[in-house]
Design an enzyme around this catalytic site. Sequence first.
Site, PDB file in Angstrom:
ATOM      1  CE1 TYR A  42      -1.181   3.870  -3.404  1.00 34.23           C
ATOM      2  CE2 TYR A  42      -1.426   3.220  -1.111  1.00 34.23           C
ATOM      3  CZ  TYR A  42      -1.969   3.700  -2.283  1.00 34.23           C
ATOM      4  OH  TYR A  42      -3.309   4.029  -2.327  1.00 34.23           O
ATOM      5  CE  LYS A  97      -2.094   7.324  -2.972  1.00 36.22           C
ATOM      6  NZ  LYS A  97      -2.674   8.279  -3.957  1.00 36.22           N
TER       7      LYS A  97
END
Length: 308
Positions: A165, A169
Amino acid sequence: MTISFAGQVAIVTGAGNGLGRSHALALAKRGAKVVVNDLGGARDGSGASSAASQEVVELIQAMGGEAISHGANVANFDEVQDMVQQTMDKWGRVDILINNAGILRDKSFSKMTLDDFKLVMDVHVMGSVNCTKAVWEIMKQQHYGRIVMTTSSSGMYGNFGQSNYGAAKMAVLGLMNTLVLEGAKNNIRINALAPTAGTRMTEDLMPEEIVKAFAPEAVTAGMLTLCDEAAPNRFILCAGAGGYSSASIFETDGCFIPTAKQSPEAVRDNWNQITAQDNQKALVSGAQQGEKFIMKAMAFMKSQTVSS
Protein backbone atom coordinates in the site's frame (compact mmCIF):
# COMPACT_ATOMS: atom_id res chain seq x y z
CA MET A 1 -16.51 32.58 -2.77
CA THR A 2 -18.75 29.52 -2.79
CA ILE A 3 -17.28 26.56 -4.64
CA SER A 4 -19.69 25.28 -7.28
CA PHE A 5 -19.49 22.46 -9.79
CA ALA A 6 -22.66 23.35 -11.68
CA GLY A 7 -22.53 22.12 -15.26
CA GLN A 8 -19.50 19.92 -14.63
CA VAL A 9 -19.18 16.14 -14.87
CA ALA A 10 -17.21 14.21 -12.26
CA ILE A 11 -16.09 10.59 -12.12
CA VAL A 12 -15.43 9.26 -8.62
CA THR A 13 -13.89 5.80 -8.33
CA GLY A 14 -14.55 3.59 -5.34
CA ALA A 15 -17.60 5.71 -4.61
CA GLY A 16 -19.91 3.09 -3.16
CA ASN A 17 -18.73 3.48 0.42
CA GLY A 18 -16.54 5.53 2.73
CA LEU A 19 -14.57 8.44 1.32
CA GLY A 20 -15.66 7.88 -2.26
CA ARG A 21 -19.32 7.94 -1.29
CA SER A 22 -18.77 11.16 0.65
CA HIS A 23 -16.91 12.70 -2.32
CA ALA A 24 -19.65 11.76 -4.80
CA LEU A 25 -22.48 13.10 -2.65
CA ALA A 26 -20.64 16.37 -1.94
CA LEU A 27 -19.87 16.98 -5.62
CA ALA A 28 -23.50 16.32 -6.50
CA LYS A 29 -24.76 18.68 -3.78
CA ARG A 30 -22.66 21.42 -5.37
CA GLY A 31 -24.09 20.83 -8.84
CA ALA A 32 -21.89 18.22 -10.50
CA LYS A 33 -23.24 15.36 -12.57
CA VAL A 34 -21.56 12.32 -11.04
CA VAL A 35 -20.43 8.94 -12.27
CA VAL A 36 -20.46 6.71 -9.21
CA ASN A 37 -17.89 4.02 -9.89
CA ASP A 38 -17.56 1.02 -7.62
CA LEU A 39 -16.66 -2.59 -8.24
CA GLY A 40 -18.48 -3.40 -5.02
CA GLY A 41 -15.85 -5.74 -3.65
CA ALA A 42 -14.64 -6.29 -0.12
CA ARG A 43 -11.76 -4.26 1.33
CA ASP A 44 -9.31 -6.88 0.07
CA GLY A 45 -10.67 -6.58 -3.47
CA SER A 46 -12.63 -9.83 -3.54
CA GLY A 47 -16.20 -10.06 -4.82
CA ALA A 48 -18.31 -7.54 -6.74
CA SER A 49 -21.72 -5.91 -6.32
CA SER A 50 -23.49 -2.86 -7.77
CA ALA A 51 -25.75 -2.36 -4.75
CA ALA A 52 -23.58 0.24 -2.99
CA SER A 53 -22.97 2.44 -6.05
CA GLN A 54 -26.62 2.27 -7.07
CA GLU A 55 -27.66 3.42 -3.59
CA VAL A 56 -25.40 6.49 -3.96
CA VAL A 57 -26.96 7.23 -7.36
CA GLU A 58 -30.43 7.06 -5.83
CA LEU A 59 -29.41 9.41 -3.01
CA ILE A 60 -28.10 11.92 -5.56
CA GLN A 61 -31.24 11.65 -7.66
CA ALA A 62 -33.39 12.09 -4.55
CA MET A 63 -31.70 15.44 -3.90
CA GLY A 64 -32.46 16.52 -7.48
CA GLY A 65 -29.06 15.72 -8.94
CA GLU A 66 -27.92 13.63 -11.90
CA ALA A 67 -25.84 10.49 -11.52
CA ILE A 68 -25.12 7.13 -13.10
CA SER A 69 -23.31 4.11 -11.68
CA HIS A 70 -20.66 1.97 -13.32
CA GLY A 71 -19.03 -1.14 -11.92
CA ALA A 72 -15.71 -0.90 -13.79
CA ASN A 73 -12.72 -2.56 -12.17
CA VAL A 74 -10.24 0.31 -12.36
CA ALA A 75 -7.41 -2.19 -12.87
CA ASN A 76 -9.03 -3.21 -16.18
CA PHE A 77 -8.51 -0.56 -18.85
CA ASP A 78 -11.23 -1.90 -21.16
CA GLU A 79 -13.81 -1.56 -18.39
CA VAL A 80 -12.56 1.94 -17.54
CA GLN A 81 -12.81 2.98 -21.19
CA ASP A 82 -16.40 1.71 -21.27
CA MET A 83 -17.19 3.82 -18.19
CA VAL A 84 -15.73 6.94 -19.76
CA GLN A 85 -17.50 6.27 -23.07
CA GLN A 86 -20.85 5.93 -21.28
CA THR A 87 -20.12 9.22 -19.50
CA MET A 88 -19.37 10.96 -22.80
CA ASP A 89 -22.45 9.45 -24.44
CA LYS A 90 -24.66 10.79 -21.65
CA TRP A 91 -23.09 14.16 -20.81
CA GLY A 92 -20.47 14.89 -23.48
CA ARG A 93 -17.60 15.85 -21.20
CA VAL A 94 -15.51 14.91 -18.17
CA ASP A 95 -14.29 17.78 -16.00
CA ILE A 96 -13.22 16.02 -12.80
CA LEU A 97 -11.65 12.66 -11.99
CA ILE A 98 -11.27 11.56 -8.37
CA ASN A 99 -8.96 8.53 -8.24
CA ASN A 100 -10.17 7.11 -4.94
CA ALA A 101 -10.62 3.35 -5.52
CA GLY A 102 -8.38 1.14 -3.43
CA ILE A 103 -7.99 -2.11 -1.56
CA LEU A 104 -5.92 -3.35 1.38
CA ARG A 105 -3.91 -6.55 1.73
CA ASP A 106 -2.01 -5.72 4.93
CA LYS A 107 0.73 -8.07 6.13
CA SER A 108 4.35 -7.69 7.14
CA PHE A 109 6.69 -7.92 4.16
CA SER A 110 7.98 -11.30 5.39
CA LYS A 111 4.50 -12.79 5.29
CA MET A 112 3.15 -10.97 2.24
CA THR A 113 2.83 -12.87 -1.03
CA LEU A 114 3.92 -11.26 -4.27
CA ASP A 115 0.35 -11.70 -5.54
CA ASP A 116 -0.91 -9.52 -2.68
CA PHE A 117 1.75 -6.93 -3.47
CA LYS A 118 0.93 -6.90 -7.19
CA LEU A 119 -2.83 -6.72 -6.67
CA VAL A 120 -2.57 -3.63 -4.45
CA MET A 121 -0.22 -1.99 -6.97
CA ASP A 122 -2.61 -2.84 -9.82
CA VAL A 123 -5.64 -1.28 -8.13
CA HIS A 124 -4.02 1.84 -6.67
CA VAL A 125 -1.36 2.62 -9.27
CA MET A 126 -2.65 1.13 -12.52
CA GLY A 127 -6.19 2.01 -11.46
CA SER A 128 -5.16 5.67 -11.28
CA VAL A 129 -3.19 5.35 -14.54
CA ASN A 130 -6.08 3.67 -16.38
CA CYS A 131 -8.69 6.20 -15.31
CA THR A 132 -6.42 9.16 -15.97
CA LYS A 133 -5.41 7.81 -19.38
CA ALA A 134 -9.07 7.29 -20.33
CA VAL A 135 -9.98 10.95 -19.65
CA TRP A 136 -6.68 12.63 -20.57
CA GLU A 137 -7.34 13.38 -24.25
CA ILE A 138 -10.88 14.49 -23.42
CA MET A 139 -9.56 17.00 -20.90
CA LYS A 140 -6.87 18.18 -23.33
CA GLN A 141 -9.46 18.85 -26.04
CA GLN A 142 -11.72 20.65 -23.53
CA HIS A 143 -8.71 22.64 -22.33
CA TYR A 144 -9.92 21.88 -18.81
CA GLY A 145 -9.50 19.10 -16.31
CA ARG A 146 -9.11 18.54 -12.60
CA ILE A 147 -7.67 15.25 -11.32
CA VAL A 148 -7.19 14.20 -7.70
CA MET A 149 -4.91 11.31 -6.75
CA THR A 150 -5.37 9.65 -3.39
CA THR A 151 -2.08 9.21 -1.56
CA SER A 152 -1.41 8.32 2.07
CA SER A 153 0.88 8.96 5.00
CA SER A 154 1.72 5.25 4.66
CA GLY A 155 3.41 6.08 1.36
CA MET A 156 5.07 9.32 2.41
CA TYR A 157 6.27 8.15 5.82
CA GLY A 158 5.76 4.38 6.01
CA ASN A 159 3.45 2.18 8.06
CA PHE A 160 4.16 -1.29 9.43
CA GLY A 161 2.47 -4.04 7.44
CA GLN A 162 1.74 -1.84 4.42
CA SER A 163 4.73 -2.17 2.11
CA ASN A 164 2.43 -2.79 -0.86
CA TYR A 165 0.00 0.00 0.00
CA GLY A 166 2.81 2.42 0.88
CA ALA A 167 4.64 1.74 -2.38
CA ALA A 168 1.45 2.29 -4.35
CA LYS A 169 0.56 5.50 -2.56
CA MET A 170 4.02 6.97 -3.15
CA ALA A 171 3.85 5.92 -6.79
CA VAL A 172 0.75 8.01 -7.50
CA LEU A 173 2.68 11.09 -6.35
CA GLY A 174 5.32 10.36 -8.96
CA LEU A 175 2.54 10.04 -11.53
CA MET A 176 1.09 13.36 -10.40
CA ASN A 177 4.43 15.19 -10.59
CA THR A 178 4.95 14.38 -14.26
CA LEU A 179 1.31 14.81 -15.33
CA VAL A 180 1.35 18.30 -13.81
CA LEU A 181 4.13 19.24 -16.24
CA GLU A 182 2.45 17.62 -19.24
CA GLY A 183 -1.05 18.91 -18.53
CA ALA A 184 -0.26 22.52 -17.65
CA LYS A 185 -0.63 23.95 -21.17
CA ASN A 186 -4.10 22.42 -21.44
CA ASN A 187 -5.34 23.72 -18.09
CA ILE A 188 -5.29 20.27 -16.51
CA ARG A 189 -4.40 20.45 -12.83
CA ILE A 190 -3.51 17.42 -10.73
CA ASN A 191 -3.38 17.32 -6.95
CA ALA A 192 -3.19 14.67 -4.26
CA LEU A 193 -5.27 14.04 -1.17
CA ALA A 194 -3.81 12.24 1.86
CA PRO A 195 -6.74 11.24 4.07
CA THR A 196 -6.37 10.52 7.77
CA ALA A 197 -8.79 8.03 9.27
CA GLY A 198 -9.46 6.65 12.70
CA THR A 199 -8.59 3.03 13.46
CA ARG A 200 -10.21 0.38 15.60
CA MET A 201 -7.22 0.65 17.91
CA THR A 202 -7.52 4.41 18.41
CA GLU A 203 -11.29 4.26 18.84
CA ASP A 204 -10.77 2.70 22.26
CA LEU A 205 -8.35 5.46 23.27
CA MET A 206 -10.17 8.58 22.10
CA PRO A 207 -13.34 10.32 23.31
CA GLU A 208 -16.41 9.58 21.19
CA GLU A 209 -16.59 13.13 19.83
CA ILE A 210 -13.03 12.81 18.51
CA VAL A 211 -13.85 9.48 16.88
CA LYS A 212 -16.79 11.17 15.13
CA ALA A 213 -14.43 13.89 13.89
CA PHE A 214 -12.78 11.26 11.70
CA ALA A 215 -15.89 11.15 9.51
CA PRO A 216 -15.23 11.10 5.74
CA GLU A 217 -16.88 14.50 5.32
CA ALA A 218 -13.89 16.19 6.97
CA VAL A 219 -11.64 14.78 4.25
CA THR A 220 -14.11 15.59 1.49
CA ALA A 221 -14.14 19.26 2.49
CA GLY A 222 -10.45 19.34 1.61
CA MET A 223 -10.89 17.29 -1.55
CA LEU A 224 -13.35 19.79 -3.01
CA THR A 225 -10.68 22.49 -2.94
CA LEU A 226 -8.41 20.32 -5.09
CA CYS A 227 -10.81 19.89 -8.02
CA ASP A 228 -12.59 23.22 -8.47
CA GLU A 229 -11.77 25.85 -11.08
CA ALA A 230 -9.43 27.71 -8.70
CA ALA A 231 -7.66 24.54 -7.55
CA PRO A 232 -3.93 24.62 -6.91
CA ASN A 233 -1.58 22.42 -8.92
CA ARG A 234 0.77 19.72 -7.67
CA PHE A 235 -0.44 20.12 -4.11
CA ILE A 236 -0.51 17.37 -1.48
CA LEU A 237 -3.31 18.10 0.98
CA CYS A 238 -3.44 16.07 4.18
CA ALA A 239 -6.88 16.04 5.80
CA GLY A 240 -8.72 14.33 8.62
CA ALA A 241 -10.63 14.94 11.85
CA GLY A 242 -10.76 18.67 11.12
CA GLY A 243 -7.00 18.97 10.61
CA TYR A 244 -5.57 20.14 7.29
CA SER A 245 -1.91 20.45 6.27
CA SER A 246 0.31 20.24 3.22
CA ALA A 247 3.17 17.86 2.50
CA SER A 248 6.13 18.61 0.22
CA ILE A 249 9.39 17.02 -0.88
CA PHE A 250 12.36 19.32 -0.35
CA GLU A 251 15.96 18.95 -1.53
CA THR A 252 18.90 20.51 0.25
CA ASP A 253 21.32 22.77 -1.59
CA GLY A 254 24.06 20.18 -1.02
CA CYS A 255 27.74 20.45 -1.86
CA PHE A 256 30.17 20.00 -4.75
CA ILE A 257 33.15 17.63 -4.69
CA PRO A 258 35.60 17.92 -7.62
CA THR A 259 36.36 14.82 -9.70
CA ALA A 260 39.82 14.23 -8.27
CA LYS A 261 38.48 14.17 -4.72
CA GLN A 262 35.27 12.14 -5.22
CA SER A 263 35.19 9.16 -2.87
CA PRO A 264 32.81 7.71 -0.28
CA GLU A 265 35.05 9.19 2.41
CA ALA A 266 34.71 12.65 0.85
CA VAL A 267 30.94 12.27 0.70
CA ARG A 268 30.86 11.31 4.37
CA ASP A 269 33.18 14.20 5.28
CA ASN A 270 30.74 16.63 3.63
CA TRP A 271 27.67 15.11 5.29
CA ASN A 272 26.84 18.24 7.29
CA GLN A 273 26.75 20.36 4.14
CA ILE A 274 24.84 17.70 2.21
CA THR A 275 22.12 17.60 4.87
CA ALA A 276 22.03 21.30 5.82
CA GLN A 277 18.44 22.50 5.46
CA ASP A 278 18.93 26.27 5.44
CA ASN A 279 18.74 26.58 1.62
CA GLN A 280 16.50 23.62 0.81
CA LYS A 281 13.93 24.00 -1.96
CA ALA A 282 10.97 22.15 -3.42
CA LEU A 283 12.01 21.39 -7.01
CA VAL A 284 9.37 21.59 -9.73
CA SER A 285 10.95 19.03 -12.09
CA GLY A 286 13.62 16.36 -12.05
CA ALA A 287 15.68 18.45 -14.47
CA GLN A 288 16.12 21.14 -11.82
CA GLN A 289 18.29 18.80 -9.76
CA GLY A 290 20.63 18.27 -12.70
CA GLU A 291 20.72 22.02 -13.39
CA LYS A 292 21.66 22.67 -9.76
CA PHE A 293 24.58 20.25 -9.88
CA ILE A 294 25.77 21.63 -13.24
CA MET A 295 25.76 25.16 -11.82
CA LYS A 296 27.83 23.98 -8.86
CA ALA A 297 30.35 22.35 -11.20
CA MET A 298 30.54 25.48 -13.38
CA ALA A 299 31.00 27.70 -10.34
CA PHE A 300 33.87 25.47 -9.17
CA MET A 301 35.52 25.56 -12.60
CA LYS A 302 35.19 29.34 -12.69
CA SER A 303 36.77 29.65 -9.24
CA GLN A 304 39.68 27.49 -10.38
CA THR A 305 40.18 29.64 -13.46
CA VAL A 306 40.14 32.86 -11.41
CA SER A 307 42.54 31.47 -8.79
CA SER A 308 44.99 30.34 -11.45
